[in-house]
Design an enzyme around this catalytic site. Structure first.
Site, PDB file in Angstrom:
ATOM      1  N   THR A  35       0.802  -1.229   0.000  1.00  0.00           N
ATOM      2  CA  THR A  35       0.000   0.000   0.000  1.00  0.00           C
ATOM      3  C   THR A  35       0.834   1.278   0.000  1.00  0.00           C
ATOM      4  O   THR A  35       1.954   1.302   0.537  1.00  0.00           O
ATOM      5  CB  THR A  35      -0.911   0.013   1.248  1.00  0.00           C
ATOM      6  OG1 THR A  35      -1.400   1.339   1.472  1.00  0.00           O
ATOM      7  CG2 THR A  35      -0.168  -0.402   2.509  1.00  0.00           C
ATOM      8  N   GLU A  48       0.281   3.569   1.908  1.00  0.00           N
ATOM      9  CA  GLU A  48       0.433   3.963   3.320  1.00  0.00           C
ATOM     10  C   GLU A  48       1.852   3.669   3.828  1.00  0.00           C
ATOM     11  O   GLU A  48       2.285   4.244   4.830  1.00  0.00           O
ATOM     12  CB  GLU A  48      -0.581   3.221   4.192  1.00  0.00           C
ATOM     13  CG  GLU A  48      -1.941   3.873   4.263  1.00  0.00           C
ATOM     14  CD  GLU A  48      -1.938   5.196   5.033  1.00  0.00           C
ATOM     15  OE1 GLU A  48      -1.477   5.227   6.175  1.00  0.00           O
ATOM     16  OE2 GLU A  48      -2.394   6.191   4.462  1.00  0.00           O
ATOM     17  N   TYR A  59      -1.460   0.248  11.129  1.00  0.00           N
ATOM     18  CA  TYR A  59      -1.778  -0.434   9.861  1.00  0.00           C
ATOM     19  C   TYR A  59      -0.566  -0.420   8.935  1.00  0.00           C
ATOM     20  O   TYR A  59      -0.159  -1.458   8.405  1.00  0.00           O
ATOM     21  CB  TYR A  59      -2.963   0.262   9.187  1.00  0.00           C
ATOM     22  CG  TYR A  59      -3.185  -0.133   7.735  1.00  0.00           C
ATOM     23  CD1 TYR A  59      -3.863  -1.306   7.412  1.00  0.00           C
ATOM     24  CD2 TYR A  59      -2.716   0.671   6.693  1.00  0.00           C
ATOM     25  CE1 TYR A  59      -4.052  -1.670   6.080  1.00  0.00           C
ATOM     26  CE2 TYR A  59      -2.917   0.310   5.360  1.00  0.00           C
ATOM     27  CZ  TYR A  59      -3.584  -0.865   5.064  1.00  0.00           C
ATOM     28  OH  TYR A  59      -3.767  -1.217   3.743  1.00  0.00           O
ATOM     29  N   LYS A 111       1.754  -3.423   7.461  1.00  0.00           N
ATOM     30  CA  LYS A 111       1.912  -3.630   6.015  1.00  0.00           C
ATOM     31  C   LYS A 111       3.388  -3.598   5.604  1.00  0.00           C
ATOM     32  O   LYS A 111       3.796  -4.274   4.663  1.00  0.00           O
ATOM     33  CB  LYS A 111       1.126  -2.567   5.236  1.00  0.00           C
ATOM     34  CG  LYS A 111      -0.372  -2.849   5.143  1.00  0.00           C
ATOM     35  CD  LYS A 111      -0.685  -3.950   4.132  1.00  0.00           C
ATOM     36  CE  LYS A 111      -2.183  -4.156   3.965  1.00  0.00           C
ATOM     37  NZ  LYS A 111      -2.524  -5.280   3.071  1.00  0.00           N
TER      38      LYS A 111
HETATM   39  P1  NAP Z   1     -11.601  -4.508   2.328  1.00  0.00           P
HETATM   40  O1  NAP Z   1     -12.762  -4.177   1.446  1.00  0.00           O
HETATM   41  O2  NAP Z   1     -11.578  -4.000   3.708  1.00  0.00           O
HETATM   42  O3  NAP Z   1     -11.498  -6.111   2.371  1.00  0.00           O
HETATM   43  C1  NAP Z   1     -10.668  -6.763   3.312  1.00  0.00           C
HETATM   44  C2  NAP Z   1     -10.915  -8.259   3.239  1.00  0.00           C
HETATM   45  O4  NAP Z   1     -10.127  -8.892   4.270  1.00  0.00           O
HETATM   46  C3  NAP Z   1     -12.380  -8.665   3.517  1.00  0.00           C
HETATM   47  O5  NAP Z   1     -12.726  -9.748   2.697  1.00  0.00           O
HETATM   48  C4  NAP Z   1     -12.318  -9.112   4.970  1.00  0.00           C
HETATM   49  O6  NAP Z   1     -13.323 -10.026   5.335  1.00  0.00           O
HETATM   50  C5  NAP Z   1     -10.956  -9.792   4.991  1.00  0.00           C
HETATM   51  N1  NAP Z   1     -10.447  -9.985   6.354  1.00  0.00           N
HETATM   52  C6  NAP Z   1     -10.308  -9.046   7.329  1.00  0.00           C
HETATM   53  N2  NAP Z   1      -9.813  -9.611   8.448  1.00  0.00           N
HETATM   54  C7  NAP Z   1      -9.637 -10.923   8.172  1.00  0.00           C
HETATM   55  C8  NAP Z   1      -9.173 -12.031   8.916  1.00  0.00           C
HETATM   56  N3  NAP Z   1      -8.790 -11.906  10.190  1.00  0.00           N
HETATM   57  N4  NAP Z   1      -9.119 -13.244   8.327  1.00  0.00           N
HETATM   58  C9  NAP Z   1      -9.527 -13.400   7.027  1.00  0.00           C
HETATM   59  N5  NAP Z   1      -9.991 -12.393   6.271  1.00  0.00           N
HETATM   60  C10 NAP Z   1     -10.039 -11.167   6.831  1.00  0.00           C
HETATM   61  O7  NAP Z   1     -10.234  -4.060   1.646  1.00  0.00           O
HETATM   62  P2  NAP Z   1      -9.910  -3.728   0.109  1.00  0.00           P
HETATM   63  O8  NAP Z   1     -10.112  -2.276  -0.106  1.00  0.00           O
HETATM   64  O9  NAP Z   1     -10.578  -4.712  -0.773  1.00  0.00           O
HETATM   65  O10 NAP Z   1      -8.335  -3.948   0.077  1.00  0.00           O
HETATM   66  C11 NAP Z   1      -7.778  -5.220  -0.232  1.00  0.00           C
HETATM   67  C12 NAP Z   1      -6.348  -5.265   0.274  1.00  0.00           C
HETATM   68  O11 NAP Z   1      -5.582  -4.246  -0.350  1.00  0.00           O
HETATM   69  C13 NAP Z   1      -6.184  -5.035   1.770  1.00  0.00           C
HETATM   70  O12 NAP Z   1      -5.101  -5.829   2.197  1.00  0.00           O
HETATM   71  C14 NAP Z   1      -5.823  -3.568   1.878  1.00  0.00           C
HETATM   72  O13 NAP Z   1      -5.101  -3.324   3.057  1.00  0.00           O
HETATM   73  C15 NAP Z   1      -4.992  -3.393   0.632  1.00  0.00           C
HETATM   74  N6  NAP Z   1      -4.988  -2.067   0.023  1.00  0.00           N
HETATM   75  C16 NAP Z   1      -6.154  -1.431  -0.275  1.00  0.00           C
HETATM   76  C17 NAP Z   1      -6.119  -0.201  -0.902  1.00  0.00           C
HETATM   77  C18 NAP Z   1      -7.389   0.522  -1.273  1.00  0.00           C
HETATM   78  O14 NAP Z   1      -7.318   1.721  -1.538  1.00  0.00           O
HETATM   79  N7  NAP Z   1      -8.524  -0.154  -1.329  1.00  0.00           N
HETATM   80  C19 NAP Z   1      -4.878   0.383  -1.243  1.00  0.00           C
HETATM   81  C20 NAP Z   1      -3.718  -0.306  -0.947  1.00  0.00           C
HETATM   82  C21 NAP Z   1      -3.773  -1.539  -0.332  1.00  0.00           C
HETATM   83  P3  NAP Z   1     -14.767  -9.528   5.877  1.00  0.00           P
HETATM   84  O15 NAP Z   1     -15.561  -9.195   4.633  1.00  0.00           O
HETATM   85  O16 NAP Z   1     -15.265 -10.710   6.596  1.00  0.00           O
HETATM   86  O17 NAP Z   1     -14.543  -8.332   6.730  1.00  0.00           O
HETATM   87  O1  G4F Z   2     -10.546   6.829   3.145  1.00  0.00           O
HETATM   88  P1  G4F Z   2      -9.529   6.710   4.220  1.00  0.00           P
HETATM   89  O2  G4F Z   2      -9.963   6.087   5.487  1.00  0.00           O
HETATM   90  O3  G4F Z   2      -8.319   5.914   3.556  1.00  0.00           O
HETATM   91  P2  G4F Z   2      -6.766   5.807   3.934  1.00  0.00           P
HETATM   92  O4  G4F Z   2      -6.522   6.091   5.345  1.00  0.00           O
HETATM   93  O5  G4F Z   2      -6.015   6.603   2.923  1.00  0.00           O
HETATM   94  O6  G4F Z   2      -6.504   4.232   3.699  1.00  0.00           O
HETATM   95  C1  G4F Z   2      -6.971   3.569   2.527  1.00  0.00           C
HETATM   96  O7  G4F Z   2      -6.005   3.679   1.504  1.00  0.00           O
HETATM   97  C2  G4F Z   2      -4.745   3.039   1.795  1.00  0.00           C
HETATM   98  C3  G4F Z   2      -3.841   3.267   0.592  1.00  0.00           C
HETATM   99  O8  G4F Z   2      -3.174   4.496   0.759  1.00  0.00           O
HETATM  100  C4  G4F Z   2      -4.992   1.557   2.021  1.00  0.00           C
HETATM  101  F1  G4F Z   2      -3.799   0.933   2.276  1.00  0.00           F
HETATM  102  C5  G4F Z   2      -5.932   1.375   3.187  1.00  0.00           C
HETATM  103  O9  G4F Z   2      -6.217  -0.032   3.325  1.00  0.00           O
HETATM  104  C6  G4F Z   2      -7.231   2.112   2.888  1.00  0.00           C
HETATM  105  O10 G4F Z   2      -7.870   1.477   1.806  1.00  0.00           O
HETATM  106  O11 G4F Z   2      -8.925   8.137   4.558  1.00  0.00           O
HETATM  107  C7  G4F Z   2      -8.380   8.984   3.572  1.00  0.00           C
HETATM  108  C8  G4F Z   2      -8.082  10.347   4.181  1.00  0.00           C
HETATM  109  C9  G4F Z   2      -7.317  10.276   5.506  1.00  0.00           C
HETATM  110  O12 G4F Z   2      -6.333  11.290   5.534  1.00  0.00           O
HETATM  111  C10 G4F Z   2      -8.367  10.587   6.564  1.00  0.00           C
HETATM  112  O13 G4F Z   2      -7.867  11.203   7.742  1.00  0.00           O
HETATM  113  O14 G4F Z   2      -9.325  10.972   4.497  1.00  0.00           O
HETATM  114  C11 G4F Z   2      -9.235  11.560   5.771  1.00  0.00           C
HETATM  115  N1  G4F Z   2     -10.578  11.711   6.329  1.00  0.00           N
HETATM  116  C12 G4F Z   2     -11.184  12.905   6.615  1.00  0.00           C
HETATM  117  N2  G4F Z   2     -12.386  12.699   7.161  1.00  0.00           N
HETATM  118  C13 G4F Z   2     -11.423  10.728   6.685  1.00  0.00           C
HETATM  119  C14 G4F Z   2     -12.563  11.354   7.221  1.00  0.00           C
HETATM  120  N3  G4F Z   2     -11.305   9.386   6.604  1.00  0.00           N
HETATM  121  C15 G4F Z   2     -12.361   8.639   7.036  1.00  0.00           C
HETATM  122  N4  G4F Z   2     -12.269   7.305   6.908  1.00  0.00           N
HETATM  123  N5  G4F Z   2     -13.488   9.213   7.587  1.00  0.00           N
HETATM  124  C16 G4F Z   2     -13.643  10.560   7.698  1.00  0.00           C
HETATM  125  O15 G4F Z   2     -14.652  11.055   8.184  1.00  0.00           O
END
Ligand code: NAP
Ligand code: G4F
Length: 351
Positions: A126, A128, A150, A154
């Site tokens: 990520t 992050e 987190y 990672k």
């Molecule tokens: P997400 O929607 O939160 O999905 C996370 C998945 O992990 C869900 O299927 C969840 O199951 C499962 N999970 C959580 N805890 C678990 C456990 N203890 N054992 C087995 N499964 C578990 O996340 P996403 O946005 O699809 O992201 C996918 C991956 O990419 C994650 O590793 C995230 O950190 C990484 N990532 C995401 C982004 C982004 O912007 N989306 C960017 C960079 C990296 P449940 O449905 O049961 O909760």
């Molecule tokens: O949408 P966020 O919670 O995503 P964040 O923290 O960037 O993390 C996501 O992206 C990562 C990749 O860079 C992944 F690795 C991670 O698993 C996840 O998918 O927050 C984005 C930004 C932050 O700066 C947060 O402080 O939005 C700001 N924010 C402002 N108000 C908020 C809010 N975030 C959330 N969730 N809720 C608010 O009300």
């Protein structure tokens, strides 16, 4: 010959889109899911692929269940997407996040090493990892400075992936994905929180939207495009690490303003800052340079920021209109409590 893939976290945003992508490529798809008190398959149903995936119960804290998942599915490729993925929650549950998001990677890599080191492995790394203190576009060689439990977990997963690649010759890749969003995004993430609230406010179901840090900038792309990059990484001759991004950063404020614009409302009349949504530490700027992915994988983003905001707001609006007219379909929003009900001890200790 048909290939087989195992997706950990198939119930999540990326897991569902990746499953659809691989099914369209004629893969046999297995996915792990957690036993929950209420079923959580709405994304697979929403994409109409629930009947086409094989589900295996497994939890990342339980090494035996991960071994079982690998033994049952006998995959050619593993996409390790499961994680405690919400940065905010990692401040409330730092130990659990370390177990799941960090050590979970080792559990699955060990299963590969012991059962079949020929399996190709994708690790969901990520942006992050880069953390705080950056102000220009980030590459695979930029410095990592994690700023949350987190991202520290990672970072451990990132290094374990490299270590198993070098030490055990396993085809293991890190996809360093910047934020990617969609109508299947979890409701606690800021983009979907905004698109859902804008839809509700414009229909008179809700009156206000409470947010935290409006100045934070993220490089936001469209999730269905990002899952293709995961597959591309595992089709290369050699394993490697890649940044996947759009090379543009926009603030939470810009996202909010555009989202309200789409329904013809002025965001300033509805949005309030609430310190409950401020994190002890936050990352204020993330922007990714995807040149390496473009050159080596032939991957580039297609959907721009404005289009992304529109896709999300329109889909949430459409869902609420359908729901209000009595239609029923798999969807998360009606069951999600108002965030007023959630009590946490977030407080800003840093600006
Ligand atoms: P997400 O929607 O939160 O999905 C996370 C998945 O992990 C869900 O299927 C969840 O199951 C499962 N999970 C959580 N805890 C678990 C456990 N203890 N054992 C087995 N499964 C578990 O996340 P996403 O946005 O699809 O992201 C996918 C991956 O990419 C994650 O590793 C995230 O950190 C990484 N990532 C995401 C982004 C982004 O912007 N989306 C960017 C960079 C990296 P449940 O449905 O049961 O909760
Ligand atoms: O949408 P966020 O919670 O995503 P964040 O923290 O960037 O993390 C996501 O992206 C990562 C990749 O860079 C992944 F690795 C991670 O698993 C996840 O998918 O927050 C984005 C930004 C932050 O700066 C947060 O402080 O939005 C700001 N924010 C402002 N108000 C908020 C809010 N975030 C959330 N969730 N809720 C608010 O009300």
């Amino acid at each position: 010959m048909t290939k087989t893939a195992l997706i950990t976290g198939i119930t999540g945003q990326d897991g569902a889109y990746l499953a659809k992508f691989l099914i369209d490529k004629k893969y046999e798809v297995f996915g792990t899911y957690r036993r929950l008190s209420t079923p959580n398959f709405w994304r697979l149903q929403y994409l109409d692929i629930f009947e086409n995936v094989n589900l295996i119960p497994a939890d990342l804290v339980d090494a035996g269940s991960m071994v079982e998942a690998v033994e049952i599915s006998k995959p050619d490729e593993i996409y390790h997407l499961a994680a405690q993925s919400f940065v905010g929650a990692s401040f409330e549950q730092p130990i659990g996040t370390g177990e799941v998001t960090g050590l979970g990677v080792t559990r699955i890599l060990e299963a590969i090493r012991q059962l079949n080191p020929e399996i190709k492995f994708y690790q969901a790394s990520t942006s992050e990892l880069y953390g705080r203190g950056h102000s220009s576009s980030l590459t695979e060689n930029s410095q990592f400075q994690p700023a949350s439990p987190y991202s520290a977990a990672k970072l451990y997963g990132y290094w374990l992936t490299k270590l198993y690649r070098k030490g055990y010759n396993i085809f293991a890749c890190n996809g360093i994905l910047f934020n990617h969003e969609s109508p299947l995004r979890g409701l606690e993430f800021v983009t979907r929180k905004i698109s859902n609230a804008v839809a509700k406010i414009s229909l008179g179901i809700e009156k206000e939207l409470y947010l935290g840090n409006l100045e934070a900038k993220r490089d936001w792309g469209y999730a269905p495009e990002y899952v293709e990059s995961m597959w591309l990484m595992l089709q290369q001759k050699e394993p490697d690490d890649y940044v996947i991004a759009t090379n543009e950063a926009h603030s939470v404020k810009e996202f909010t303003e555009k989202a309200f614009d789409i329904v013809g409302l002025d965001w300033q009349e509805y949005v309030k800052v609430d310190k409950r949504f401020l994190r002890p530490l936050d990352v204020n700027f993330l922007q990714g340079d995807y040149s390496k992915a473009k050159k080596k994988l032939g991957w580039a983003p297609k959907t721009n920021f404005d289009e992304l905001v529109k896709i999300m707001v329109k889909e949430d609006l459409n869902r609420w209109v359908r729901w209000q007219s009595g239609e029923r379909f798999p969807w998360d929003a009606p069951n999600y409590p108002s965030e007023d009900k959630i009590i946490s001890r977030y407080q800003r200790i840093d600006r």
